[in-house]
Design an enzyme around this catalytic site. Sequence first.
Site, short mmCIF file in Angstrom:
data_model
loop_
_atom_site.label_atom_id
_atom_site.label_comp_id
_atom_site.label_asym_id
_atom_site.label_seq_id
_atom_site.Cartn_x
_atom_site.Cartn_y
_atom_site.Cartn_z
N GLY A 103 0.85 -1.20 0.00
CA GLY A 103 0.00 0.00 0.00
C GLY A 103 0.88 1.24 0.00
CD GLU A 161 -14.47 10.92 -0.48
OE1 GLU A 161 -13.67 11.85 -0.44
OE2 GLU A 161 -14.10 9.72 -0.48
CG ASP A 187 -4.34 3.17 7.51
OD1 ASP A 187 -3.86 4.31 7.62
OD2 ASP A 187 -5.32 2.91 6.79
CB ALA A 217 -3.06 8.34 1.43
CD GLN A 218 1.32 13.37 2.18
OE1 GLN A 218 2.53 13.26 2.32
NE2 GLN A 218 0.76 13.28 0.98
C1 LIG Z 1 -12.48 4.02 0.91
C2 LIG Z 1 -11.29 4.74 1.45
C3 LIG Z 1 -11.11 6.08 1.17
C4 LIG Z 1 -10.00 6.76 1.67
N1 LIG Z 1 -9.85 8.07 1.35
C5 LIG Z 1 -8.74 8.72 1.76
C6 LIG Z 1 -8.50 10.06 1.36
O1 LIG Z 1 -9.31 10.66 0.66
N2 LIG Z 1 -7.35 10.65 1.77
C7 LIG Z 1 -6.44 9.99 2.53
O2 LIG Z 1 -5.39 10.56 2.87
N3 LIG Z 1 -6.64 8.73 2.93
C8 LIG Z 1 -7.76 8.07 2.56
N4 LIG Z 1 -7.97 6.78 2.96
C9 LIG Z 1 -7.02 6.16 3.88
C10 LIG Z 1 -5.78 5.67 3.15
O3 LIG Z 1 -6.12 4.97 2.00
C11 LIG Z 1 -4.97 4.83 4.12
O4 LIG Z 1 -4.60 5.64 5.21
C12 LIG Z 1 -3.73 4.27 3.45
O5 LIG Z 1 -4.08 3.42 2.38
C13 LIG Z 1 -2.89 3.50 4.46
O6 LIG Z 1 -1.77 2.98 3.81
P1 LIG Z 1 -1.10 1.63 4.30
O7 LIG Z 1 0.11 1.44 3.45
O8 LIG Z 1 -0.92 1.66 5.76
O9 LIG Z 1 -2.16 0.49 4.02
P2 LIG Z 1 -2.89 0.07 2.69
O10 LIG Z 1 -2.83 1.13 1.67
O11 LIG Z 1 -4.22 -0.41 3.12
O12 LIG Z 1 -2.04 -1.16 2.16
C14 LIG Z 1 -1.98 -2.38 2.82
C15 LIG Z 1 -1.41 -3.41 1.87
O13 LIG Z 1 -1.11 -4.59 2.61
C16 LIG Z 1 -1.54 -5.73 1.89
N5 LIG Z 1 -1.82 -6.76 2.90
C17 LIG Z 1 -2.69 -6.70 3.93
N6 LIG Z 1 -2.60 -7.79 4.70
C18 LIG Z 1 -1.62 -8.56 4.16
C19 LIG Z 1 -1.04 -9.81 4.52
N7 LIG Z 1 -1.43 -10.51 5.61
N8 LIG Z 1 -0.06 -10.31 3.73
C20 LIG Z 1 0.37 -9.63 2.63
N9 LIG Z 1 -0.15 -8.43 2.26
C21 LIG Z 1 -1.12 -7.91 3.01
C22 LIG Z 1 -2.78 -5.26 1.13
O14 LIG Z 1 -2.97 -6.06 -0.02
C23 LIG Z 1 -2.38 -3.82 0.77
O15 LIG Z 1 -1.70 -3.78 -0.46
C24 LIG Z 1 -9.07 6.08 2.48
C25 LIG Z 1 -9.25 4.73 2.76
C26 LIG Z 1 -10.35 4.06 2.25
C27 LIG Z 1 -10.53 2.60 2.55
#
Ligand SMILES: Cc1cc2nc3c(=O)[nH]c(=O)nc-3n(C[C@H](O)[C@H](O)[C@H](O)COP(=O)(O)OP(=O)(O)OC[C@H]3O[C@@H](n4cnc5c(N)ncnc54)[C@H](O)[C@@H]3O)c2cc1C
Length: 447
Positions: free
Chosen positions: A14, A175, A312, A323-324
């Site tokens: 992610g 949204e 997250d 995301a940021q």
């Molecule tokens: C519908 C929605 C709208 C959003 N809108 C906004 C917005 O407008 N602005 C904003 O800033 N943020 C927004 N967010 C929040 C933002 O998307 C998250 O904060 C961000 O994606 C977190 O990044 P991350 O890398 O921690 O996790 P993620 O982006 O969730 O990535 C996690 C990754 O881990 C992988 N994974 C999970 N478990 C396993 C496992 N056991 N083994 C291997 N791989 C695994 C998944 O496939 C995924 O690729 C939104 C979130 C959602 C759901």
Amino acid sequence: MAGTAHRVVIVGGGFAGLFAARGLRRAAVEVVLIDRTGFHLFQPLLYQVATGILSQGEIARPLREVLRRQRNARLLLGEVQDVDLVARTVTSSAFGAVTVTPYDTLMVATGATHSYFGNETFREHAPGLKTVDDALAIRARIYEAFERAESATDHAERCRHLTFVVVGGGPTGVEVAGQIAELSARSLRRNFRSIDPADARVVLLEAGPALLPAFGPVLSARARRDLEAVGVEVLLGARVTGIDATEVRYTADGQDVRMAATTKVWAAGVAASPLGGALATLAGAQAARGGRVEVAPDLTLPGHPEVFVLGDLASMPGVPGLAQAAIQAGRYAARVVAARVDGREPPAPFRYRDKGNLATIARLRAVVQTGRIRLVGPVAWAAWLGVHLVTLNGYRNRVTVTMHWAATFLAGARAERAATAVQARHAAAAPVPVLAAMEPSLAGGRR
Ligand SMILES: Cc1cc2nc3c(=O)[nH]c(=O)nc-3n(C[C@H](O)[C@H](O)[C@H](O)COP(=O)(O)OP(=O)(O)OC[C@H]3O[C@@H](n4cnc5c(N)ncnc54)[C@H](O)[C@@H]3O)c2cc1C
């Protein structure tokens, strides 16, 4: 040691995981990125897939393609089920085959999932929006509801199919509700003969006293007015007590209310992915609210400087689940590892730089808060479009997304309405919790 080069294993492709991998592109390390889908998903635009504006390919880019030029990185497709902090290995599986990957540094960035606050029976009837599958399933349900209404002969049944309830007044709920209202009033105009899609009732239920609380009272009130202007009924202080196939039950002002609705979307709760709680248990660390892992100031697992918990999944005061924040955490962890490998002084503790909050409500309506600046209306909406286009991964996707946005926002057209039977069924099938599958091995591995 995993091999000759220092091996960094990153779990999750992610925002945090991918930006960490890319941040290590010039470092003298070997990067193994493990992800269960093999795609980098741009979650902020998932709701546009769920409402038929964009296709899934436009927001989910293959990680292999993203990393194709990064010679020190490779992708391992697989779901991580176990981490051994003593042997320093990660166990993942794909296609029935189990792989054990040794690491020198581990970064865990598996994100978050839905939380139904213990009401697991809601899941089947009110899918959440986190993955491409979720978005396609919700899309299938939304468009199917209009078809059911068109075929219905009974008035009450028709009204039920034309009632859409979104639970949760955060950015996702706002949204989704705004888009369902727009598609029924604009995009589906003249598509049906027995019903007028504009008669659809879109209800947003929020248990708290305000929508978008992170944006402050002024923008929160404006978001409510904008939603109501496009036809969404906003009910604040409405706490959901039951959801089944045909209705939603909630309490508001001390009254129990039942609302007949075929389509429900859950945007109310977020919990860290199960790997977080498991990691915290293994390390004897604290699991914070929502199962997130409390991290040290350099984003490492307390007592394990070789393990980073990012995005997250991590809990740190003042750092939101956005995301940021995940991008900044990924880049920071990469800088720490590069410095360690080079024998340089590591950077100062992680500091989140708040770049603001954006949420779109409908065409020409959005709210933006950055520092002391607040924007609303068309200006905020244009800013929202620009920021999302710039941050979207891949040049080709930016071009096609721009075209789809033009078609939808200028002419009301939505190209992505086709649904397969599999997609329609997906949301009804309660997924097997990953943690349940992991527990025996983790309990055995606890030290
Ligand atoms: C519908 C929605 C709208 C959003 N809108 C906004 C917005 O407008 N602005 C904003 O800033 N943020 C927004 N967010 C929040 C933002 O998307 C998250 O904060 C961000 O994606 C977190 O990044 P991350 O890398 O921690 O996790 P993620 O982006 O969730 O990535 C996690 C990754 O881990 C992988 N994974 C999970 N478990 C396993 C496992 N056991 N083994 C291997 N791989 C695994 C998944 O496939 C995924 O690729 C939104 C979130 C959602 C759901």
